[in-house]
Design an enzyme around this catalytic site. Structure first.
Site, PDB file in Angstrom:
ATOM      1  N   SER A   1      15.608 -27.916  -0.327  1.00 32.56           N
ATOM      2  CA  SER A   1      15.066 -27.643  -1.622  1.00 32.56           C
ATOM      3  C   SER A   1      14.372 -28.904  -2.153  1.00 32.56           C
ATOM      4  O   SER A   1      14.482 -29.960  -1.551  1.00 32.56           O
ATOM      5  CB  SER A   1      16.264 -27.178  -2.409  1.00 32.56           C
ATOM      6  OG  SER A   1      16.159 -27.350  -3.656  1.00 32.56           O
TER       7      SER A   1
ATOM      8  N   GLY B   1      15.458 -34.677  -0.375  1.00 33.57           N
ATOM      9  CA  GLY B   1      15.224 -35.917   0.356  1.00 33.57           C
ATOM     10  C   GLY B   1      14.671 -35.729   1.759  1.00 33.57           C
ATOM     11  O   GLY B   1      14.893 -36.563   2.632  1.00 33.57           O
TER      12      GLY B   1
ATOM     13  N   PRO C   1       8.146 -27.362   3.277  1.00 35.46           N
ATOM     14  CA  PRO C   1       8.277 -27.436   1.835  1.00 35.46           C
ATOM     15  C   PRO C   1       9.502 -26.719   1.314  1.00 35.46           C
ATOM     16  O   PRO C   1       9.996 -25.774   1.917  1.00 35.46           O
ATOM     17  CB  PRO C   1       7.023 -26.736   1.339  1.00 35.46           C
ATOM     18  CG  PRO C   1       6.684 -25.789   2.425  1.00 35.46           C
ATOM     19  CD  PRO C   1       7.091 -26.440   3.690  1.00 35.46           C
TER      20      PRO C   1
ATOM     21  N   GLY D   1     -22.478   9.535  -8.021  1.00 38.28           N
ATOM     22  CA  GLY D   1     -23.807   9.854  -8.525  1.00 38.28           C
ATOM     23  C   GLY D   1     -24.943   9.417  -7.619  1.00 38.28           C
ATOM     24  O   GLY D   1     -26.113   9.507  -7.983  1.00 38.28           O
TER      25      GLY D   1
ATOM     26  N   GLY E   1     -25.738  10.851  -4.867  1.00 41.19           N
ATOM     27  CA  GLY E   1     -26.353  12.034  -4.280  1.00 41.19           C
ATOM     28  C   GLY E   1     -25.727  12.462  -2.959  1.00 41.19           C
ATOM     29  O   GLY E   1     -26.326  13.230  -2.208  1.00 41.19           O
TER      30      GLY E   1
ATOM     31  N   SER F   1     -23.059  14.455  -2.206  1.00 39.45           N
ATOM     32  CA  SER F   1     -22.750  15.885  -2.070  1.00 39.45           C
ATOM     33  C   SER F   1     -24.029  16.715  -1.954  1.00 39.45           C
ATOM     34  O   SER F   1     -24.118  17.615  -1.130  1.00 39.45           O
ATOM     35  CB  SER F   1     -21.935  16.374  -3.274  1.00 39.45           C
ATOM     36  OG  SER F   1     -20.695  15.719  -3.291  1.00 39.45           O
TER      37      SER F   1
ATOM     38  N   SER G   1     -15.562   6.645  -0.830  1.00 41.74           N
ATOM     39  CA  SER G   1     -14.929   5.792   0.194  1.00 41.74           C
ATOM     40  C   SER G   1     -15.447   4.345   0.132  1.00 41.74           C
ATOM     41  O   SER G   1     -16.168   3.909   1.019  1.00 41.74           O
ATOM     42  CB  SER G   1     -15.111   6.390   1.595  1.00 41.74           C
ATOM     43  OG  SER G   1     -16.447   6.777   1.831  1.00 41.74           O
TER      44      SER G   1
END
Lengths: 299, 637
Positions: free
Chosen positions: B40, B44, B120, B479, B481, B483, B550
């Site tokens: 920790s 040391g 660390p 939007g 296009g 579809s 997608s």
């Protein structure tokens, strides 16, 4: 009987070189002609044997290289049939850059860092092997074996990929390139001992001989050609000297030595009290300066 | 204060000075041990490593001079040398006084060369510790004698055990600050023993020490006469190294590179992961299962009588069997298994959490495959060892999950062979290493749930319909296009007597996927299901048209990977955001701009345009009809 530490280090380096060749599209090996580069070249010949190393070698010449070093480079290229690309800042004279007047940061940027970046970009190399070792300097101790550089060749120490086991992630983003350090885990002693055991040919400047020198600011400099600029009080003295590291000759300090063969050198190194880079003017300055240089793209 | 064994150093120096050849001979035969130090903050670690370097004379005079200056300037030890400054590398962490990354250090003693990974202590840097542990033979876990076993001590011990480190040293440090008290040491050892047993650590060696003062590092401490165990260095010099252990296992070598300098030579280069190999041995190439006999074990230094674990070699075989990078060469009569479903322990290492169901790259040895991770069975709270329910894995969390690869992997459980059981996970978009994992066992589900063998094959279905099955995957902004154009394309195909089916975003949301919302995980699952449905329809011989935003490349790649080569056709409906927003057919952009709609693609959620779509149509320059004609022309040419 288990493998010795040198056998393990050699196998590790070979494994790394093969991974890069298998996964990169256009690798290159940086070749400074120094002792670490000589070990790297030797390892590359081993890794792909009986094939020749499947990549070219890149030498960044500063224009102030030792003559012996250039001769050794050309001899080695011929003997082993390897392709050596030489890159140099051709405009140094025009720009008034030289090791005597130009500050060390500016000098290394113009003569080493920039030509390196230019050459890597020009040839489209996506992976470059370097001979950096973790024992050389504190900043290097934390660098990965596969170290990524942005399109502008910068290193980001805060953003390194974790490296586990011996699995390396060589996938790059657009514009990124990789610096690969196969001898990261070698120490200076390992390098020397390996050169000794494998009978690797190195530049004669590593061995002691009578050479013309001047002493300045505690550094012994060698007068390698007629361009050497003398200062008031300079006296050319023949001394028995050798070099522990090879940079530009006006910036590289020699050591007085009687070591004329390999075991002498190792003996001297082991009993020495100064670390390897001490003779290099370029590393003086703030202690974290290597890290700053690396972020700029210095190798 | 104990002096660090100066005798050894002087003896070494004397040998170097008097008989350098003898010294080199000894040094040449040294083995190598890799270990990690973890603990920790303020336990040391850096001081201990600095001390090891100092005592083994790995510090030169100029470095020492710099150290003395630095110690006075920024050190924490007053006028004394601050060893920690020797190893704390990066400028930023020097200022903070903490180590934040793995640093590797080297030192040599009379018997061994050592590589130390300085790991660390901060909880958020677990990934660095796992990195250091992956290559270590041994772990030194530091404990501050004043503080005892802490949360981080448990975490680090658990990780070391998870990564398969069998040699653990419990370094009870800073004994000088508790007056070298035996009772304190004994209490810590007792507490740690209980914990170690709980997590399955079979044995450990506890050493009371002081990194700062040098007690029990290289020589027995006069301050602790009650301790009769080994000092740290003695222990490090004598524990067995792993590569020696691997030699007794069956032969395995992942193939890295096919070595083919000319027509007369063909060899397979790799690092021997385990076992030994010699000419005449019968080997099996995996996954193909073909066998052949070893002709020679080639190296630059000549052919070997026998290659052993840890060596990098090139193996030539007797006949021309197929073998390439990613294959594994193994003992013919005892090969590793292949499987495509596993239970794995995973350590997550990226800021972005694990996306369940998304495709990642998995690299194991030299094998690189696409993998998806299921919802974790559980996450492990390493402080309490509790198994917690988890939907995903966040940075630094550890979990157990089932994973499925798109191609079978040649593997062994990690506990048996690190090289064939340890893997990394790579994000397909950012290319970052996002996780590390260990295969526990294969699920053999592929063997339990057999594919129903059918007589009418997908080829037969396609032939009957006189067409090549395709999945036309329309992608683009809301939007754009998609579809409309997909509908036009289907009408044209229908007239041409092609058998088609159109899967539309909104329609699927009303039925098959009505249980899914719009979180990132649900969006991925939405696309996965549509992909599976499209694949079944393609198996039936149909030309499938799908119209979904997608937005993520990884998901589109996932569907592409499900289908045979050439059957996935990505159609990029390329409409600039301004144009799509201006059209705003469904009024959604307005809602998104006002904040009513969250995670709307193009507004506050990214759209990753295809990099190499098979077909791209520009709806600013083309009408829907023109676009449809162009697509038909492209796919039927």
């Amino acid at each position: 009987m288990s493998l010795t530490h040198l056998q393990r280090l050699e196998a590790e380096a070979i494994h790394i070189m093969r991974e890069v060749v298998a996964e990169a599209s256009n690798p290159v090996m940086l070749y400074s002609v120094g002792k670490d580069s000589s070990v790297m070249l030797h390892l590359a010949r081993k890794a792909f044997y009986p094939s020749p190393p499947p990549f070219p070698f890149l030498h960044i010449a500063s224009g102030w290289d030792f003559q012996d070093l250039l001769a050794h480079r050309d001899r080695t290229a011929k003997e082993y049939g390897i392709e050596v690309i030489v890159a140099q800042n051709e405009k140094a004279d025009e720009q008034g850059i030289n090791p005597f007047d130009t500050g060390s940061a500016m000098y290394s940027q113009a003569q080493l860092t920039d030509p390196l970046k230019r050459a890597l970009t020009e040839h489209g190399f996506d992976a470059a092997f370097g001979g950096g070792r973790r024992d050389e300097e504190k900043a290097r101790a934390k660098e990965r074996i596969f170290s990524f550089r942005t399109a502008s060749h910068r290193w980001d120490p805060k953003n390194q990929r974790p490296e586990l086991w011996n699995i390396y992630n060589a996938k790059k983003n657009k514009g990124e390139s990789i610096r690969v350090f196969p001898i990261s885990n070698w120490t200076e002693l390992d390098i020397w001992q390996y050169i000794h055991l494998e009978k690797i040919d190195i530049v004669p400047l590593y061995f002691s001989a009578k050479r013309p020198t001047v002493e300045r600011d505690g550094l012994i400099l060698m007068v390698d050609d007629e361009r050497f600029r003398f200062e008031d009080g300079d006296k050319v003295v023949e001394r028995d000297i050798r070099f522990r590291t090879l940079g530009c000759y006006p910036l590289t300090g020699a050591v007085e030595s009687e070591a004329t063969d390999m075991t002498d050198i190792i003996q001297e190194m082991l009993l020495a009290t100064g670390s390897e880079r001490q003779g290099r003017a370029i590393d003086k300055g703030e202690s974290a300066s290597m890290e700053a240089k690396k972020q700029e793209g210095y190798f | 204060m104990t002096e660090s064994s100066p005798d050894t150093i002087y003896e070494t120096d004397a040998l170097i000075a008097e008989d350098i050849d003898a010294y080199l001979e000894t040094h040449q035969h040294k083995s190598m041990l890799r270990f990690i130090t973890c603990g920790s903050v303020d336990d040391g670690k850096s001081t201990l490593i600095g001390r090891l370097l100092y005592d083994s004379k790995m510090i030169f005079e100029d470095q020492l001079a710099a150290l003395e200056t630095d110690s006075k300037k920024v050190g924490t030890q007053g006028q004394d040398i601050d060893f920690a400054l020797l190893v704390d590398g990066l400028a930023a962490e020097r200022e903070q006084g903490i180590t934040i990354d793995v640093a590797y250090r080297f030192f040599t003693t009379e018997k061994r060369k050592f590589i130390v990974a300085d790991c660390p202590g901060h909880e958020q840097y677990t990934r660095n510790m796992v990195t250091g542990a992956s290559t270590a033979d041994l772990a030194v876990i530091l404990i501050d004698a004043r503080k005892g076993v802490l949360v981080q001590t448990r975490r680090h011990s658990f990780l070391c055990n998870l990564l398969g480190i069998k040699n653990i040293v419990l370094a009870v440090n800073k004994m000088d600050l508790v007056d070298y008290d035996q009772a304190t040491f004994d209490a810590i050892v007792a507490e740690y023993s209980a914990f170690a047993e709980e997590i399955g650590i079979e044995a450990f060696t506890a050493v009371p020490m002081s990194g700062l003062k040098g007690d029990n590092i290289t020589a027995p401490s006069d301050n602790m006469p009650w301790y009769d165990g080994p000092v740290l260095i003695d222990h490090l010099e004598t524990v067995p190294v792993r590569s020696a252990v691997n030699r007794d296992k069956p032969f395995r070598m992942p193939v890295q590179w096919v070595n083919r300098p000319n027509l007369d030579f063909r060899g397979f280069s790799g690092l021997i992961a385990s076992g030994t190999v010699k000419p005449g041995d019968e080997l099996r190439v995996l996954p193909s299962g073909k066998t052949s006999t070893v002709k020679s074990v080639v190296t630059f230094d000549g052919d070997l009588e026998e290659g052993v674990a840890g060596q990098a070699v090139t193996i030539c075989l007797d006949d021309e069997v197929d073998c390439s990078r990613g294959d594994v060469l193994a003992t013919a009569d005892n090969p590793p298994q292949s499987a495509d479903q596993f239970e794995a322990s995973i350590v997550w290492m990226d800021e972005d959490p694990l996306q369940v169901g998304r495709g990642y790259w998995l690299k194991l040895g030299t094998q690189m495959v696409s993998v998806t991770v299921q919802s974790p069975k559980y996450e492990i709270n390493v402080n309490t060892l509790e198994q917690l329910a988890a939907k995903t894995l966040e940075l630094n969390s550890i979990g157990v999950a089932e994973i499925t690869t798109d191609t079978a992997l040649t593997f062994e459980p990690y506990s048996e062979n690190r090289s064939l059981g340890g893997f990394i996970l790579i994000d397909k978009l950012t290319n970052r290493t996002v996780g590390a994992g260990m295969l526990n066992f294969s699920l053999r589900r592929a063997q339990n749930v057999h594919w129903q063998a059918v007589d009418i094959t997908r080829e037969a279905h396609a032939e009957k319909k006189n067409q090549k099955p395709l999945v036309l995957w329309f992608t683009g902004l809301s939007g754009s296009g998609k579809s409309t154009i997909a509908n036009e394309v289907e009408k044209r195909l229908h007239v041409m007597n092609r058998h088609t089916f159109l899967l539309d975003g909104d329609n699927v949301r009303h039925g098959l996927n009505k249980d899914l919302g719009f979180t990132e995980a649900d969006r991925i699952e939405n696309i996965r299901r549509i992909g599976e449905v499209a694949k079944l329809m393609a198996d039936a011989g149909l030309i499938v048209l799908t119209a979904f935003i997608s937005p993520f490349r990884a998901e589109r790649q996932m569907v592409r990977d499900m289908l045979p080569d050439g059957e996935f056709v990505e159609v990029f409906v390329d409409t600039p955001l301004e144009v799509a927003e201006e059209r705003d057919v469904k009024g959604l952009y307005k809602k998104a701009r006002s904040g009513e709609l969250k995670n709307f693609t193009g507004i506050d959620s990214p759209y990753e345009a295809p990099e190499a779509a098979e077909v791209r149509v520009n709806t600013v320059e083309m009408s829907a009809e023109e676009a449809a004609d162009y697509i038909i022309e492209q796919i039927l040419k």
